[in-house]
Write an enzyme that holds these catalytic residues in place. Structure first.
Site, PDB file in Angstrom:
ATOM      1  N   ASP A 175      -2.836   1.336  -1.320  1.00 32.53           N
ATOM      2  CA  ASP A 175      -3.326   2.685  -1.033  1.00 32.53           C
ATOM      3  C   ASP A 175      -4.060   3.257  -2.241  1.00 32.53           C
ATOM      4  OD1 ASP A 175      -3.637   5.008   0.524  1.00 32.53           O
ATOM      5  OD2 ASP A 175      -1.799   5.898  -0.262  1.00 32.53           O
ATOM      6  N   HIS A 260      -9.782   4.683   4.573  1.00 33.84           N
ATOM      7  CA  HIS A 260      -8.777   5.498   5.252  1.00 33.84           C
ATOM      8  C   HIS A 260      -9.182   5.822   6.687  1.00 33.84           C
ATOM      9  CE1 HIS A 260      -6.651   5.975   1.440  1.00 33.84           C
ATOM     10  NE2 HIS A 260      -5.664   6.494   2.147  1.00 33.84           N
ATOM     11  N   HIS A 263      -7.908   3.002   8.651  1.00 31.57           N
ATOM     12  CA  HIS A 263      -6.461   3.171   8.815  1.00 31.57           C
ATOM     13  C   HIS A 263      -6.147   4.105   9.977  1.00 31.57           C
ATOM     14  CE1 HIS A 263      -3.104   6.008   8.286  1.00 31.57           C
ATOM     15  NE2 HIS A 263      -2.390   4.914   8.111  1.00 31.57           N
ATOM     16  N   HIS A 277       1.305   2.270   5.813  1.00 29.91           N
ATOM     17  CA  HIS A 277       0.045   2.970   5.553  1.00 29.91           C
ATOM     18  C   HIS A 277      -0.843   2.180   4.599  1.00 29.91           C
ATOM     19  CE1 HIS A 277      -2.653   6.355   4.616  1.00 29.91           C
ATOM     20  NE2 HIS A 277      -2.517   6.008   3.356  1.00 29.91           N
TER      21      HIS A 277
END
Length: 292
Positions: A175, A260, A263, A277
């Site tokens: 991340d 992101h 994601h 995540h």
């Protein structure tokens, strides 16, 4: 392209990291009031609630806890909000992983109480951000919501984080790795950040995003190896800071991009719900690099 020449930078009031910081919680909560309400991850609730009983014993403060239900959705936010309101909470504390902490943000934001964020793993950069990610009860991404303000304190007890599963730590590295790639993309397109209605990026935000990347390259592997030995080394402390503080400040002040976005799209697929995540963001980094 951002529509203003103004630039802006946002952050929590304080960031505190070190071994044994959980034991100082009463000192921190008492700054804001004597009635502290805690939302704690389900699998840690029994152990940490027992520790809180010792910490708050024979002090002028009192506390109450709720066990997190598992999803940052509206029904969970409403449940915890009503319980904290009934207790008369003067300070709200979230203890756990990303969804627990986001739920704490929503509750504190609604009650307009000060907030302390305490991650139990260095698995995401959510603790530092004023953003909360709202999901459906089935875990599908619903919205990214800005809170009225950042937390008062982000508290990292690195002894607790050291005991978290290695998979969470590695997901946090993934991340955080996205921070610089996304910051660089947003700088090239002059896209706004997440401060207020959106501003240009301060040079400080870009420098912090790059520092997160540099630390991960220098210490990431050594930190994972130390974690496997149960050793709280300088490399582990550095990566915890990169995963949490530097990545959080980096993305809040420079913005997210394709990694992101991918994601968020993946959360619509039930088969991806078993992935963390950071693991989905890691795939998003590869997609972004291919697109670029």
């Amino acid at each position: 392209m951002v529509q203003t020449t103004g630039r802006a930078f946002g952050s929590p009031l304080k960031y505190i990291q070190g071994p044994g910081e959980f034991n100082n919680l009463q000192k921190y909560t008492s700054i804001y009031g004597e009635k502290a309400y805690f939302l704690i991850d389900g699998f840690l609730h029994t152990e940490l609630n027992a520790r809180l009983k010792e910490i708050y014993a024979e002090t002028g403060s009192c506390y109450e806890t709720a066990k997190f239900g598992g999803e940052c959705c509206q029904s969970e936010i409403d449940r915890v909000t009503e319980a904290a309101k009934a207790f008369g909470a003067q300070i709200f504390v979230g203890v756990g992983g990303g969804k627990t902490l986001d739920t704490a943000k929503f509750v504190a934001n609604g009650l307009e109480t000060p907030l302390i964020i305490m991650p139990t793993a260095a698995s995401t950069d959510a603790p530092v951000s004023e953003l909360g990610i709202l999901y459906t009860e089935k875990g599908e991404h619903r919205a990214a919501v800005k809170m009225k303000r950042n937390s008062e304190i982000v508290l990292m007890d690195t002894e607790i984080i050291l005991k978290a599963p290695k998979r969470l730590f590695i997901a946090g590295i993934a991340d955080a790795l996205a921070t610089w790639f996304e910051a660089r993309a947003n700088d090239a397109s002059d896209h706004e950040n997440y401060i207020g209605t959106g501003y240009r990026r301060c040079k400080a935000g870009m420098a912090i995003a790059k520092m997160a990347y540099d630390i991960l390259m220098a210490d990431g592997l050594r930190a994972v190896q130390a974690l496997e030995r149960g050793a709280l080394t300088e490399a582990v402390e550095n990566v915890i800071e990169a995963n949490t503080l530097l990545s959080g400040l980096g993305f809040q002040n420079t913005g997210c991009s394709t990694a992101h976005g991918i994601h968020s799209g993946l959360t619509e697929l039930p088969c991806t719900h078993k992935y963390l995540h950071g693991e989905k963001v890691a795939f998003g980094i590869v997609v972004q690099m291919v697109l670029e």
